[in-house]
Design an enzyme around this catalytic site. Structure first.
Site, PDB file in Angstrom:
ATOM      1  N   ASN A 154       0.837  -1.188   0.000  1.00 45.44           N
ATOM      2  CA  ASN A 154       0.000   0.000   0.000  1.00 45.44           C
ATOM      3  C   ASN A 154       0.874   1.240   0.000  1.00 45.44           C
ATOM      4  OD1 ASN A 154      -1.176   2.150   2.091  1.00 45.44           O
ATOM      5  ND2 ASN A 154      -2.839   1.317   0.841  1.00 45.44           N
ATOM      6  N   GLN A 188      -4.068   0.517  -6.797  1.00 47.67           N
ATOM      7  CA  GLN A 188      -3.762  -0.592  -5.911  1.00 47.67           C
ATOM      8  C   GLN A 188      -5.038  -1.363  -5.586  1.00 47.67           C
ATOM      9  OE1 GLN A 188      -1.729   1.534  -2.707  1.00 47.67           O
ATOM     10  NE2 GLN A 188       0.207   1.075  -3.715  1.00 47.67           N
ATOM     11  N   ALA A 189      -4.883  -2.590  -5.125  1.00 45.73           N
ATOM     12  CA  ALA A 189      -6.023  -3.451  -4.833  1.00 45.73           C
ATOM     13  C   ALA A 189      -6.987  -2.820  -3.833  1.00 45.73           C
ATOM     14  CB  ALA A 189      -5.546  -4.804  -4.315  1.00 45.73           C
ATOM     15  N   CYS A 190      -6.461  -2.009  -2.918  1.00 46.43           N
ATOM     16  CA  CYS A 190      -7.287  -1.379  -1.891  1.00 46.43           C
ATOM     17  C   CYS A 190      -8.037  -0.158  -2.410  1.00 46.43           C
ATOM     18  CB  CYS A 190      -6.430  -0.986  -0.696  1.00 46.43           C
ATOM     19  SG  CYS A 190      -5.190   0.259  -1.111  1.00 46.43           S
ATOM     20  N   GLY A 191      -7.760   0.234  -3.650  1.00 46.58           N
ATOM     21  CA  GLY A 191      -8.410   1.402  -4.227  1.00 46.58           C
ATOM     22  C   GLY A 191      -7.542   2.653  -4.215  1.00 46.58           C
TER      23      GLY A 191
END
Length: 167
Positions: A126, A157-160
């Site tokens: 992150n 990123q995967a978390c937005g």
């Protein structure tokens, strides 16, 4: 351009969502002529299966520090001597902190300590973790030891969140 024909690449995979990309990386390294052996942390095996990487690399995947099937129980030393290059992709903040501290508490960190091969890290985490002061101190310490970094890359990123290339 780096020539990979007949190079012995030890690909380390740590436990982050970017571990799924290691399948394509393995395929590309093999296509370029490298002999690839894969070492996964236990957390990496939660994101992508060892069987996938075994099929793509053509070699058994290594997961344990103390492997009873390894010759004389010293498989980690054999792997450390075998490698021309150790590439850890993805390299999590946790992994980088452990290497910076000189820890050898799993197979991958032990290989990094035991090998004379160049070590390259492709950080993936992150964006806030990457920016963290301690992470940046770890990066500086690792670079001072001659460890090369690839990335991190810019993008979603995967978390937005959106990360960027600060290296």
């Amino acid at each position: 351009m780096l020539r990979l024909t007949n190079r012995q690449i030890l690909l380390g995979i740590t436990g982050g969502i970017a571990a799924y990309k290691s399948a394509e990386l393995t395929r590309m390294l093999k296509k370029a002529g490298a002999d690839v052996r894969v070492v996964m942390t236990p957390a990496a095996a939660e994101f992508i299966t060892p069987l996938t990487l075994q099929a793509l690399s053509g070699n058994p995947v290594h997961l344990q520090l103390l492997d009873p099937e390894a010759e004389a129980g010293m498989g980690h030393i054999e792997l450390a001597r075998w490698a021309d290059l150790i590439l850890v992709a993805p390299a999590t903040a946790d992994f980088m902190a452990r290497v910076a501290a000189g820890m050898g508490n799993d197979l991958l960190t032990t290989l990094c300590l035991a090998s004379d091969a160049p070590l390259c890290l492709a950080p993936a985490m992150n964006q806030a973790m990457w920016r963290d002061h301690q992470t940046q101190l770890n990066v500086q310490a690792l670079q001072a030891r001659g460890i090369q970094f690839f990335g991190p890359a810019s993008g979603e990123q995967a978390c937005g969140d959106t990360g960027w290339d600060e290296c």
